[in-house]
Motif scaffolding. Structure first.
Motif, PDB file in Angstrom:
ATOM      1  N   ILE A  89     -62.367-139.176-110.976  1.00 55.71           N
ATOM      2  CA  ILE A  89     -61.949-140.378-111.714  1.00 55.71           C
ATOM      3  C   ILE A  89     -60.233-139.743-112.617  1.00 55.71           C
ATOM      4  O   ILE A  89     -59.905-140.236-112.499  1.00 55.71           O
ATOM      5  CB  ILE A  89     -63.311-140.653-112.549  1.00 55.71           C
ATOM      6  N   MET A  90     -60.662-138.587-113.221  1.00 51.17           N
ATOM      7  CA  MET A  90     -59.512-138.211-113.934  1.00 51.17           C
ATOM      8  C   MET A  90     -58.003-137.694-113.607  1.00 51.17           C
ATOM      9  O   MET A  90     -57.291-137.580-113.855  1.00 51.17           O
ATOM     10  CB  MET A  90     -59.700-137.326-114.907  1.00 51.17           C
ATOM     11  N   SER A  91     -58.843-137.723-111.904  1.00 49.74           N
ATOM     12  CA  SER A  91     -57.552-137.906-110.747  1.00 49.74           C
ATOM     13  C   SER A  91     -56.917-135.690-111.803  1.00 49.74           C
ATOM     14  O   SER A  91     -55.652-136.259-111.405  1.00 49.74           O
ATOM     15  CB  SER A  91     -56.311-138.239-110.892  1.00 49.74           C
ATOM     16  N   PRO A  92     -57.922-135.121-111.371  1.00 49.69           N
ATOM     17  CA  PRO A  92     -57.711-133.440-112.123  1.00 49.69           C
ATOM     18  C   PRO A  92     -56.443-133.211-110.535  1.00 49.69           C
ATOM     19  O   PRO A  92     -56.447-133.171-109.533  1.00 49.69           O
ATOM     20  CB  PRO A  92     -59.142-133.272-112.007  1.00 49.69           C
ATOM     21  N   ASP A  93     -56.015-132.164-111.899  1.00 49.81           N
ATOM     22  CA  ASP A  93     -55.405-130.946-110.776  1.00 49.81           C
ATOM     23  C   ASP A  93     -56.093-129.833-110.240  1.00 49.81           C
ATOM     24  O   ASP A  93     -55.912-130.215-108.876  1.00 49.81           O
ATOM     25  CB  ASP A  93     -54.565-129.928-111.595  1.00 49.81           C
TER      26      ASP A  93
END
Lengths: 301, 225
Positions: B152-156
């Motif tokens: 959800i945090m658009s992680p790498d």
């Protein structure tokens, strides 16, 4: 302390979302509220005691210090001469505002409670009393004694220090004990809230580790706990203070016959002082919970 | 992204992992395999900074983990999505709130991300379960919810520890295709699993490297899987 202040502000602004991440806790909440209320109630009495003894010490110090007595015991023939001589000495003593020999009538009144109204005072070798009122600068009692003994050998100066000193000392000690009690109450509140906070932190260890794993800062996690305990302590203390003040207000009012005990209460603006207790309790809870939470968090990576 | 140099980890009773070096390049797809107890979870924990290497150096996003403060670790975790073996939910919050938890704790406005959250839940097929509590979900639903929370945090980087541990084959394939989809969007993926079938299936969809932990060492497994 600066960091604390900004934390405290963030806390008061509140974050309903952050509150929800920690599950509501039933009975620790009630216990914290009760503890805080009980402690605040006690603090109100400790405060009332300190203030009342403070007033008492001041009153004794000023009233008794302002007046003293010269007692003249002399053979009947010399009484008048020595009284006059003593009055003359007093009149010329700096620091004495006025000196007045008590009349027979006044002396009879003083003795009445002990000997009844029909005492033939003129037939008894009752010493003559002179009431001495000091001015604000006061007089040198040792010098006055020397001069009195020269002019009126039968005159004894009683400046009441004998009575005053132990009374004032007792009152001061009581005031100190009252203030010490307030300090102890604050520390005990801190200790109890630390215990409650530690219980809550242990009960929510799982929640804390999940929050930490999804990237929550320590301050965020701590705040969820700190906010609860601070608000509980604040509202508990408010309840306790109000209850304590009601109880103090219903104490019998100060009277001459009641003496010291009935003087226990607040006067004038002192009625506002107990309202310092709830914010103080909140501050104690804030620091106690924050320290406990941050210490607990250090154990997690 | 994440780089390990001669890393060892010691639980106190001898080394579990020793002399491990690995560099996770952006956009790469790795499987981590090995017998259970070999240290797959420990390896992942070193990557998301739950454990600190007892020797060697771990770098995350170019920074040495040993020199990071607590808040910096927290910030970097917001850039790494983790699917934990046991999911790790807050049991008193509904699934939607659990999935949105990383947003919440990072101080983002969750109401602004409402649409995002909805898309994400339908991507993992849980749009109807948004208000359910974690205890009410099946194993597969939990794993999918955990995946949704991880991204959800658009992680790498997305790290997944046995994401298919408790689910049937159909569900495993579905989870894997979600992870492959994420990789195609440019995310770096690492999946710890002991399910070789799963690895074979994934290799047909994506260019994955397979790492194996055995005898405390990390080895590149052959292409023969």
């Amino acid at each position: 302390m600066k960091l604390d202040a900004s934390e405290l502000i963030a806390l008061l602004k509140g974050d309903a979302q952050a509150d929800k991440v920690v599950p509501p806790s039933g009975y620790t909440a009630t216990l914290t509220l009760f503890t805080s209320a009980a402690m605040a109630f006690l603090a109100v009495f400790a405060l009332a005691l300190s203030l009342a003894t403070g007033r008492l010490a001041d009153r004794w110090a000023s009233e008794l210090a302002r007046s003293s007595t010269v007692r003249i015991s002399a053979p009947a023939g010399q009484m008048d001469a020595q009284t006059r001589a003593a009055l003359e000495v007093l009149r010329t003593t700096s620091g004495v505002a006025s000196a007045k020999a008590l009349s027979q009538e006044e002396q009879r009144k003083l003795l009445e409670p002990w000997f009844g109204p029909d005492l033939p005072i003129e037939n008894l070798p009752v010493p003559q009393l002179i009431e001495v009122i000091e001015d604000s600068s006061g007089y040198d009692s040792d010098g006055l004694r020397l001069r009195l003994s020269a002019e009126a050998p039968g005159a004894v100066l009683d400046d009441h220090t004998r009575w005053r000193k132990p009374l004032i000392k007792a009152a001061d000690r009581l005031r100190f004990l009252g203030l010490l009690s307030i300090l102890l109450i604050a520390l005990a509140t801190g200790a109890m809230i630390t215990l409650a906070a530690n219980a809550a932190l242990s009960a929510n260890a799982q929640v804390i580790s999940v929050l930490r794993l999804v990237g929550a800062h320590d301050a965020y996690i701590a705040r969820a706990f700190v906010r609860r305990f601070t608000l509980r302590a604040l509202s508990g203390a408010l309840i306790g203070v109000v209850a304590g003040m009601v109880a103090v207000a219903f104490l019998p009012s100060a009277s001459e016959t009641g003496g010291f005990l009935t003087g226990l209460g607040f006067q004038g603006w002192h009625w506002l002082l107990p309202f310092v207790i709830p914010p103080l309790a909140a501050l104690v809870a804030f620091r106690a919970t924050r320290t406990a939470a941050l210490r607990r968090l250090k154990e997690l990576t | 992204m994440i780089e390990l140099q001669n890393v060892a980890y010691n639980y106190g009773g001898g080394e579990l992992l020793s002399d491990i070096s690995l560099k996770l390049a952006p956009g790469s797809f790795h499987f981590l395999t090995g017998p259970s107890g070999a240290g797959k979870s420990t390896f992942l924990k070193l990557c998301y900074m739950e454990l600190m290497a007892t020797s060697g150096r771990v770098q995350v996003f170019g920074r040495d983990v040993a020199t990071m403060g607590r808040d910096e670790i927290a910030r970097n975790r917001q850039r790494i999505g983790v699917v934990h073996q046991d999911c790790r939910f807050l049991d008193h919050l509904p699934i939607a709130a659990n999935v949105a938890l990383p947003l919440r704790v990072s101080g983002r406005d969750t109401s602004a991300e409402e649409a995002n959250l909805k898309d994400l839940l339908s991507w993992v097929g849980l749009e109807d379960r948004a208000d359910a509590l974690p205890a009410e979900l099946s194993g597969g639903e939990k794993q999918r919810a955990a995946l949704a929370r991880a991204v959800i945090m658009s992680p790498d980087v997305v790290l997944a520890d046995e994401p298919t541990g408790n689910v049937d084959w159909e569900m495993s394939k579905r989870l894997m295709s979600l992870l492959v989809e994420l990789n195609k969007m440019g995310k770096t993926i690492m999946i710890a699993t002991h399910d070789l079938n799963l690895i074979r299936t994934a290799k047909s969809q994506v260019n994955a490297r397979v790492l194996r932990i055995s005898n405390r060492q990390l080895q590149l497994a052959g292409a023969d899987l």
